[in-house]
Design a protein around this motif. Structure first.
Motif, mmCIF file in Angstrom:
data_model
loop_
_atom_site.group_PDB
_atom_site.id
_atom_site.type_symbol
_atom_site.label_atom_id
_atom_site.label_comp_id
_atom_site.label_asym_id
_atom_site.label_seq_id
_atom_site.Cartn_x
_atom_site.Cartn_y
_atom_site.Cartn_z
ATOM 1 N N GLY A 1 0.835 -1.199 0.000
ATOM 2 C CA GLY A 1 0.000 0.000 0.000
ATOM 3 C C GLY A 1 0.866 1.244 0.000
ATOM 4 N N ASN B 1 -6.017 6.363 1.599
ATOM 5 C CA ASN B 1 -6.474 5.019 1.928
ATOM 6 C C ASN B 1 -5.557 3.841 1.609
ATOM 7 O OD1 ASN B 1 -8.846 5.852 3.098
ATOM 8 N ND2 ASN B 1 -10.017 5.760 1.204
ATOM 9 N N ASN C 1 -4.281 1.929 4.634
ATOM 10 C CA ASN C 1 -5.397 1.281 5.314
ATOM 11 C C ASN C 1 -5.854 0.049 4.537
ATOM 12 O OD1 ASN C 1 -5.399 3.384 7.183
ATOM 13 N ND2 ASN C 1 -6.940 4.541 6.059
ATOM 14 N N ASP C 2 -5.936 0.194 3.209
ATOM 15 C CA ASP C 2 -6.357 -0.924 2.358
ATOM 16 C C ASP C 2 -5.406 -2.105 2.503
ATOM 17 O OD1 ASP C 2 -8.420 0.677 1.420
ATOM 18 O OD2 ASP C 2 -7.329 1.292 -0.384
ATOM 19 N N ALA D 1 -5.611 -3.800 6.036
ATOM 20 C CA ALA D 1 -6.833 -4.585 6.182
ATOM 21 C C ALA D 1 -6.774 -5.861 5.348
ATOM 22 C CB ALA D 1 -8.050 -3.744 5.785
ATOM 23 N N ALA E 1 -2.309 -1.343 -3.633
ATOM 24 C CA ALA E 1 -3.143 -0.148 -3.551
ATOM 25 C C ALA E 1 -2.236 1.069 -3.629
ATOM 26 C CB ALA E 1 -3.937 -0.135 -2.245
ATOM 27 N N ASP F 1 -5.662 -2.246 -7.084
ATOM 28 C CA ASP F 1 -6.452 -1.052 -6.752
ATOM 29 C C ASP F 1 -5.554 0.142 -7.046
ATOM 30 O OD1 ASP F 1 -8.423 0.586 -5.893
ATOM 31 O OD2 ASP F 1 -8.550 -0.205 -3.860
ATOM 32 N N ASN G 1 -11.494 2.771 3.631
ATOM 33 C CA ASN G 1 -10.943 2.000 2.514
ATOM 34 C C ASN G 1 -11.565 2.449 1.199
ATOM 35 O OD1 ASN G 1 -11.294 -0.436 4.899
ATOM 36 N ND2 ASN G 1 -9.272 -0.079 4.030
ATOM 37 N N SER G 2 -10.892 2.132 0.095
ATOM 38 C CA SER G 2 -11.435 2.449 -1.217
ATOM 39 C C SER G 2 -12.661 1.583 -1.494
ATOM 40 C CB SER G 2 -10.380 2.183 -2.292
ATOM 41 O OG SER G 2 -10.253 0.786 -2.510
ATOM 42 N N THR H 1 -11.465 -2.064 -2.470
ATOM 43 C CA THR H 1 -10.947 -2.853 -1.359
ATOM 44 C C THR H 1 -12.047 -3.182 -0.361
ATOM 45 O OG1 THR H 1 -8.715 -1.949 -1.596
ATOM 46 C CG2 THR H 1 -9.287 -2.885 0.538
ATOM 47 N N THR H 2 -12.961 -2.243 -0.133
ATOM 48 C CA THR H 2 -14.086 -2.506 0.769
ATOM 49 C C THR H 2 -14.874 -3.721 0.310
ATOM 50 O OG1 THR H 2 -14.282 -0.173 1.389
ATOM 51 C CG2 THR H 2 -16.225 -1.557 1.718
#
Length: 355
Positions: A38, A50, A53-54, A57, A102, A153, A211-212, A215-216
């Motif tokens: 990321g 994000n 974070n992506d 996660a 990401a 992503d 999150n994007s 990715t969500t």
């Protein structure tokens, strides 16, 4: 003397135990590796909120699915190449490999590039020195005989591509796109699937939440039980399309030799008990029932849910020769070096992100 029915019952019990052992082993014996990157803290472009974070996660999600993860956050070019080299060396002996990225990405002359955080792109000669080609990543993954899955992503609005486009002049500037281009699949091993956050040439959203959108949706569906990856991605596409007011449609390019399930769940059926016969000569005891297996499964399922060394060890303390003992030991070996590995593989994240 043991009656005939008791002997048959014991035989059925033994067969059921062996079947259960085979089912459990086939479900969990695969070696699965994931490279998760990321990039958000760009030095020469607007930072993205994000991607880190992506990546965090996604790494956590994949670890719960039994993946050994190589995680890199806010990596420069050297850091990305070093992490990729470590991952691909290990991936040669795995059964399933995943690469998740990401951050910024772009296409130049139909070739897709991932952008490290230190990229400048003063002119087109810098491209090979400052970016990482997606083709290079997939070629490295193809050296394995594994199933290879790539999730990108990486189509977010990228001011560096505009800068590169201007440096290339009017006649060449159209070769640069913010979005990624379609890719040919490398058919080595058991095949490959490449999932893009949006359609070729389009720009994906970073998202207003943690999150994007892509990715969500991926986090929501990737662990669907007994579900082929094509169906997983169909669900991801539907979520992203609906949650972005139909402005973003993910894209899948796939060439796999068979179904791929990232979360295969094999329910252990109750083992048949031998009928109890009071007239057995010599007091032949009935074969053990399914209670002990149920206790083992309950304790091991708890350990899988928490993915904790202590809980796997608790299972082994109770059932040192149990049905899941080998799986518990493998999980402990996987978890034990994880903290050391993260410290070694994520130096840039620790240096650049203070929480």
């Amino acid at each position: 003397m043991v009656t005939f029915m008791t002997a048959i019952g014991r035989l059925l019990t033994a067969f059921g135990f062996l079947f259960a052992t085979f089912a459990a082993t086939s479900a969990w014996a695969e070696r699965k590796l994931a490279l998760v990157v990321g990039n958000g803290a760009y030095v020469h472009a607007t930072p993205l909120a994000n991607p880190v974070n992506d990546a965090q996660a996604m790494a956590t999600k994949l670890e719960t699915l039994g993946f050994e993860t190589y995680t890199g956050l806010d990596l420069d070019k050297i850091g990305m190449e070093r992490l990729l080299r470590d991952f691909t060396r290990a991936a040669k002996d795995s059964d399933v490999n995943i690469f998740f990225y990401a951050g910024h990405g772009m296409s130049v002359d139909g070739t897709n590039y991932l952008v490290p955080i230190d990229a400048v792109f003063e002119d087109e000669t810098a491209l090979d020195f400052e970016a990482v080609s997606v083709d290079f990543v997939t070629r490295q993954m193809s050296f394995s005989n594994a199933v290879n899955l790539v999730f990108l992503d990486a189509c977010r609005d990228n001011p560096l591509s505009d800068k590169l486009s201007r440096s290339m002049g009017a006649t060449r500037s159209t070769a640069v796109q913010n979005g990624l281009a379609e890719m040919k699949i490398n058919n080595a091993g058991k095949g490959m699937a490449i999932a893009f956050a949006t359609s070729p040439g389009d720009v994906a959203l970073d998202g207003d939440g943690l999150n994007s959108p892509f990715t969500t949706a991926l986090l929501k569906h990737i662990d669907a039980e007994n579900t082929d990856i094509a169906e997983v991605f169909s669900r991801v596409t539907g979520d992203v399309y609906n949650n972005t007011d139909q402005s973003q449609r993910p894209w899948l390019n796939v060439s796999l030799t068979g179904p791929v399930m990232l979360n295969p769940v094999t329910e252990l059926k109750a083992v048949a008990r031998a009928p109890q016969t009071s007239s057995n000569v010599g007091g032949g005891a009935a074969a053990p029932g399914g209670n002990m297996l149920e206790e083992q499964k309950m304790l091991f399922d708890l350990a899988r849910e928490t993915d904790s060394v202590d809980d796997y060890q608790a299972y082994l303390d109770s059932f040192p020769n149990g049905l899941y003992a080998n799986n518990a030991r493998r999980s402990i070996r996987r978890l034990a070096p994880k903290t050391v590995r993260r410290q070694r593989l994520c130096p840039h994240a620790h240096q650049r992100r203070v929480r």
